[in-house]
Design a protein around this motif. Structure first.
Motif, PDB file in Angstrom:
ATOM      1  N   LEU A  38       0.835  -0.983  -0.109  1.00  6.91           N
ATOM      2  CA  LEU A  38       0.020   0.046   0.000  1.00  6.91           C
ATOM      3  C   LEU A  38       0.687   1.194   0.026  1.00  6.91           C
ATOM      4  N   LEU A  39       2.017   1.299   1.119  1.00  4.29           N
ATOM      5  CA  LEU A  39       2.889   2.496   1.009  1.00  4.29           C
ATOM      6  C   LEU A  39       3.414   2.641  -0.386  1.00  4.29           C
ATOM      7  N   LYS A  40       3.586   1.578  -1.232  1.00  5.90           N
ATOM      8  CA  LYS A  40       4.338   1.860  -2.477  1.00  5.90           C
ATOM      9  C   LYS A  40       3.331   2.408  -3.530  1.00  5.90           C
ATOM     10  N   THR A  41       2.061   1.861  -3.418  1.00  6.97           N
ATOM     11  CA  THR A  41       1.054   2.400  -4.222  1.00  6.97           C
ATOM     12  C   THR A  41       1.084   3.764  -3.860  1.00  6.97           C
ATOM     13  N   LEU A  42       1.066   4.068  -2.515  1.00  5.90           N
ATOM     14  CA  LEU A  42       0.836   5.468  -2.288  1.00  5.90           C
ATOM     15  C   LEU A  42       2.063   6.239  -2.798  1.00  5.90           C
ATOM     16  N   GLY A  43       3.225   5.625  -3.187  1.00  2.00           N
ATOM     17  CA  GLY A  43       4.005   6.633  -3.848  1.00  2.00           C
ATOM     18  C   GLY A  43       5.584   6.381  -3.111  1.00  2.00           C
ATOM     19  N   ALA A  44       5.648   5.454  -1.949  1.00  2.00           N
ATOM     20  CA  ALA A  44       6.815   5.240  -1.290  1.00  2.00           C
ATOM     21  C   ALA A  44       7.836   4.329  -2.224  1.00  2.00           C
ATOM     22  N   THR A  45       9.323   4.880  -2.247  1.00  2.00           N
ATOM     23  CA  THR A  45       9.874   3.997  -3.025  1.00  2.00           C
ATOM     24  C   THR A  45      10.624   3.046  -2.163  1.00  2.00           C
TER      25      THR A  45
END
Lengths: 229, 829
Positions: free
Chosen positions: B289-296
């Motif tokens: 989810l974090l990655k979907t929200l833009g976390a690399t």
């Protein structure tokens, strides 16, 4: 705003190479709302994932906000998503250990936004959840959870919003309300909306419907309920 | 900065949500166990050192045949050392008509610097710790002296020109010589009285001692200063040179304690790894989810690493505090039981605590959490995407490397590390192999019984790899439990048996050959047992292969020391039981040929001689020369009289000699010793009971400490078990809910769970027994040099314990998950 050219997705399976998407091309303009519809297994979600940069096509290219995301690496796509893309999912995908407020704060915190809490609170108020900011997901109803997810999606004021069956887990009355909320916010923020749905009503609200069948875009597209050539 | 802030918030939220509880608890247990053991062994180690110092009555002793330069004392004072002086000389003591040779011990007021004198108010009365030393004009007499002179406490004796009143019976002094060389019974007097005796004159046989005590660093500095300035007749003896038996006992005690802390670390680390894996699996979706929200990816990894740094900090502080508390409790209980006060702990275990937390996190938690960092964002849409798999080589390689490094830091003993690592890796390999076979074989039994049986076995079989991992985890922790519960006890018992309960407790020397038959008859009549006797010949080595010793170059300092002193020789036809011939040939019973010598192999090495060389000893003014025909290794901690140099029988019988005899006298019969002393006035009786009980006290204290330490390790083992069960909790909740929904009764589901855990436990028990047997044997044989026989209990106990502990704990720990209302569980999915 969003352009795809010759998208093909193949995966290897025990029965050999399986083609999920077959030479899909499409063009979605700024502030346009598009529904991806089609039977289960047609490749809608795969298309959404590739358009959003969550997955890579086997062949073909995708331009999101003018940038070729198929040429970027995973981190490049993540940074693009952080600034310009929002998501709403069928199963909400809220972090169970965080309150509604903290869930909405997440993307702001990732972006290093100093006023994360205030902005998140404001956005939750916009979806009518002021009274629920301190609740954990398991203390919220399905509709409320999806409203938190929508608040989280809009809190960064994204240019493009991807929604995967946003009402799929909700009863029809709640689904209807959520659908309305989604489109109201979309109209207000002038966001480009791409949604995968089985709901006719929801699809009908979109400017345009793209029908996917066996990995291919069906010849006729539907625009606001009308088939155009 | 963004990473730090995000990680801090994530850490706070995880803490609040209880997401980190299990991982934190596991690491805290690791740190607590480690530091409790660390603080405790640190203090016990300190106490052990004090015990060793007691053998010297100081930390360092300077011995000389002539007056010692007073400069040394001012140096010692300048360094802040404590010091004492003693003077020892033989002289004739007179009481009325009676005279006897006595060993005078003149001591300064600060004596002893380490340990305590034990005195009594009557002959063979109850001993108590003494305060101070004899006052001027007073003397404390050993029982033998009173017996010889027919005196009681309160009588007066004359030493030279001075009369002294005997005010105490001296039962024990820390630096009592246990080498049986002191021929005369002792009389302790005040050092300041010595000039008034008028017996110490130039050329008198006097031994001068200066004793020093202080911190390790002070002593080391002082020793370094002193060594180059020593005259040839001055020698230094430190704690590390103190009595062979005590050293051997302490060495083993420390190995034991080290082993204890070792298994605690391994157990707790296994628990932490399980907890980390569970935490990681639970966070797959969040990370996607974090990655979907833009976390690399790098952001996710940086946040993970930072959060783990917080984990290390928190667990270090909490663990060290708890560890200090735990060791304090242990120390108090230990002190209450055995009546010794432990010295305060040093700060070193704190560093060890931080190091432990870091090792466990980096070696056991980090790989799992980092691998989760590679979760693809697509998982938000495709739940069926498998979690990123960590290669076994990475998981176990990193874990083994981390734990190996930590263990090496602690034990500084590659052999012990190797054995432990070998046992663990070997068990893991065997466990994985057997576990895999079991999982495969289980399918055959699935139809054998009812639904509970089928469900339980199906659970094991379906989870395949995970079941094997669980079996290995259970097996490893059980192995350690068995190692502690059974093997430890076996090794401890074997160790304690090296000090037999009926070890000779009365040693008699100065027995004239014509007194021997009478003495034997005396003991036969009194205790129904004849003493074991050996001839004792005093001789000084004068030449090696015809070269005078002054011109002989010996191999090392111990060899040189042997040349300096009068040696105790004996002769016998039969090889003493605690001796083994390693080179040459023993002459055998009934030998009556030319004189031969048998040497302690270590002494031969020290002197640089071998079989075939000849030695010349001066015995009562006469030179005897003989070839070395055999070398022996001697088990010094056998508590039997042993001799470095043994002569062949025959000719030796004609040399001037006395006899040495040893016998066991039950404690309630010691009153007969005063009759013995009166009946055989020339014979000196050494009551070794006092000395032996001192040695045994050291061993007891060590055992006590070991048991407390192991108790803590047991606790860590239980935590591993719970962590292992926790790992599969979520899955079990869901499965039970499904089964409930399908109409299965709770009891049936619980039965299935019980079948599963009892089966897992039984197999783990078998694996544990194999591992414990091998590891115990390896440790006993190579690390502790003890003979180890596998206890018959080990295997049935392993199986039963595995089935019971895993079965009961597993079923109980799963009960809550099984009993949850299905709708609540299913909604969570």
């Amino acid at each position: 705003m969003l352009r795809a050219a010759g998208l093909t997705k193949q995966v290897s399976s025990p029965e050999g190479i399986l083609t999920i998407l077959d030479d899909v091309s499409l063009n979605i303009g700024r502030a346009e709302s598009v529904a991806l519809v089609g039977p289960s297994g047609a490749g809608k979600t795969t298309l959404l994932a590739i358009l959003a940069g969550l997955d890579q096509p086997t062949r073909g290219r995708v331009w999101l906000c003018g940038e070729d995301i198929t040429a970027m690496d995973e981190d490049g796509r993540a940074l693009l998503r952080a600034r310009r893309v929002g998501f709403v999912f069928q199963s909400f995908h809220l972090v169970q250990s965080l309150t509604a407020l903290e869930n909405v704060m997440l993307p702001l915190e990732l972006a290093g936004e100093a006023r994360a809490a205030a902005v998140a609170r404001e956005t939750l108020a916009n979806v009518g959840l002021s009274a629920r900011v301190g609740h954990y997901p398991r203390q919220l109803s399905g509709g409320e959870q999806q409203r938190v997810a929508i608040a989280r999606a809009f809190v960064m004021r994204p240019e493009v919003l991807f929604a995967d069956e946003p009402t799929g887990n909700l009863d029809s009355a709640t689904g209807d309300r959520i659908g309305r909320l989604l489109f109201d916010l979309n109209a207000e923020a002038k966001t480009t909306l791409v949604l995968v749905t089985h709901e006719r009503d929801l699809a009908a609200r979109c400017d345009r419907t793209i029908r996917i069948e066996a990995g291919r875009v069906e010849a006729g597209e539907v625009e606001a309920g009308r088939v155009v050539a | 900065m963004k990473v730090l802030g995000f990680a801090l918030r994530a850490f706070r939220r995880d803490l609040r949500a209880g997401e980190l509880s299990i991982l934190l608890a596991a690491i805290i247990v690791a740190v607590t166990a480690m530091t409790a053991v660390g603080f405790f062994t640190d203090r016990v180690g300190g106490a052990m050192k004090d015990q060793a110092s007691q053998v010297l009555a100081a930390d360092l002793v300077l011995r000389s045949a002539g007056p010692i330069s007073p400069g040394y004392l001012s140096d010692a004072r300048a360094l802040g050392l404590e010091f004492a002086e003693t003077l020892a000389f033989p002289t004739v003591v007179v009481a009325g008509e009676q005279t006897t040779l006595a060993a005078i011990d003149a001591v300064s007021d600060t004596y002893p610097l380490r340990g305590q004198l034990t005195v009594a108010d009557t002959l063979f009365g109850n001993g108590r710790p003494a305060t101070g030393v004899p006052l001027r004009g007073e003397a404390w007499a050993e029982p033998g002296l009173l017996g010889r002179l027919g005196l009681e406490v309160g009588a007066s004796v004359s030493v030279g020109e001075r009369s002294l009143r005997i005010t105490r019976v001296l039962q024990y002094k820390p630096d009592q010589n246990i080498g049986f060389i002191n021929l005369a019974p002792g009389l302790m007097v005040n050092l300041a009285d010595v000039p008034s005796f008028g017996v110490v004159k130039p050329g008198s046989r006097v031994t001068y001692n200066q004793m020093y005590a202080g911190s390790d660093a002070q002593i080391a500095t002082f020793r370094k200063q002193l060594t180059p300035r020593l005259r040839p007749d001055e020698s230094l003896r430190g704690r590390e040179d103190a009595g062979d038996q005590i050293n051997a006992a302490i060495d083993r005690a420390q190995r034991f304690l080290t082993l204890a802390s070792l298994v605690t670390v391994i157990l707790a680390a296994v628990a932490a790894a399980m907890a980390a894996r569970r935490y990681a699996l639970r966070h797959l979706d969040n990370i996607a989810l974090l990655k979907t929200l833009g976390a690399t990816q790098s952001f996710v990894i940086a946040v993970t690493v930072t959060e783990l740094a917080f984990v290390i900090a928190l667990t270090s502080v909490v663990g060290v505090l708890l560890g200090y508390g735990a060791q304090y409790g242990l120390a108090v209980i230990a002190a209450e039981f055995v009546g010794f006060v432990l010295p305060p702990a040093t700060g070193q275990p704190f560093l060890l605590g931080v190091l432990t937390a870091a090792t466990v996190v980096v070696g056991f938690a980090l790989p799992h959490l980092l691998s989760v960092g590679t979760t693809p964002p697509l998982r938000v849409l495709r739940k069926d995407l498998p979690p990123p798999r960590l290669s076994a080589a990475v998981t176990y390689g990193v874990a083994l490397a981390a734990i190996g490094a930590l263990v090496l830091v602690i034990v500084r003993d590659p052999l012990l590390l190797g054995l432990i690592a070998g046992g663990v890796v070997g068990t893991a390999v065997v466990a994985f192999g057997l576990g895999w076979l079991l999982v495969r074989a289980l399918s055959r039994f699935r139809g054998a019984a009812g639904i509970a049986w089928r469900y339980g076995l199906a659970n094991i079989a379906r989870r395949g790899g995970e079941s094997v991992v669980q079996i290995v985890a259970f097996g490893l922790s059980l192995m350690v439990l068995l190692l502690l519960g059974v093997v430890r006890n076996d090794i401890l018992k074997t160790w304690e048996q090296t000090v037999p309960a009926n070890a000779p407790n009365q040693f008699m020397i100065n027995i004239e050959p014509d007194q021997l038959p009478g003495l034997k008859a005396f003991f036969q009549a009194e205790v129904g047992q004849e003493p074991v006797s050996l001839p004792l010949i005093r001789g000084r080595l004068t030449a090696v292969n015809g070269t005078p010793v002054k011109e002989v170059k010996v191999a090392n300092a111990q060899g040189a020391a042997f040349l300096q002193r009068e040696a105790n020789l004996t002769w016998t036809g039969t090889l003493p039981a605690s001796n083994v011939v390693t080179d040459g040939t023993w002459w055998g019973a009934g030998y009556a040929g030319p004189l031969q010598l048998s040497l302690d192999a270590e002494l031969a090495t020290n002197l640089g001689v071998k079989v075939g060389d000849s030695l010349t000893f001066n015995v009562a003014g006469e030179d005897i020369n003989a070839p070395i025909t055999s070398l022996r290794t001697i088990e010094w901690d056998s508590f039997q009289p042993n001799f470095y140099v043994v002569l062949s029988p025959g000719v030796s019988a004609d040399l001037p000699q006395t006899y040495l005899a040893s016998v066991f006298v039950p404690r309630d019969r010691v009153e007969m010793l005063s009759r013995l002393v009166r009946q055989f006035p020339g014979v000196t009786v050494l009551d070794l009971e006092v000395i032996l009980s001192q040695v045994r006290a050291v061993i007891d204290k060590a055992s006590m400490a070991v048991q407390y330490v192991f108790l803590f390790t047991l606790l860590a083992g239980v935590v591993v078990l719970l962590a292992a069960i926790q790992l599969t909790r979520d899955e079990r909740r869901f499965e039970s809910a499904i089964l409930h929904t399908l109409g299965a009764a709770r009891r049936k589901i619980l039965q299935g769970v019980a079948v599963e855990f009892v089966t897992l436990g039984s197999l783990a028990g078998v694996l544990a027994a194999v591992g414990a047997t091998l590891l115990g044997w390896g440790l006993a044989t190579y690390a502790f040099k003890l003979e180890y026989t596998v206890s018959a209990l080990l295997w049935p106990l392993g199986l039963a314990t595995g089935a019971l502990i895993v079965g009961i704990t597993g079923t109980l720990a799963t009960r809550k998950a099984v009993n949850e209302p299905p709708i609540a569980v299913l909604r969570d999915r």
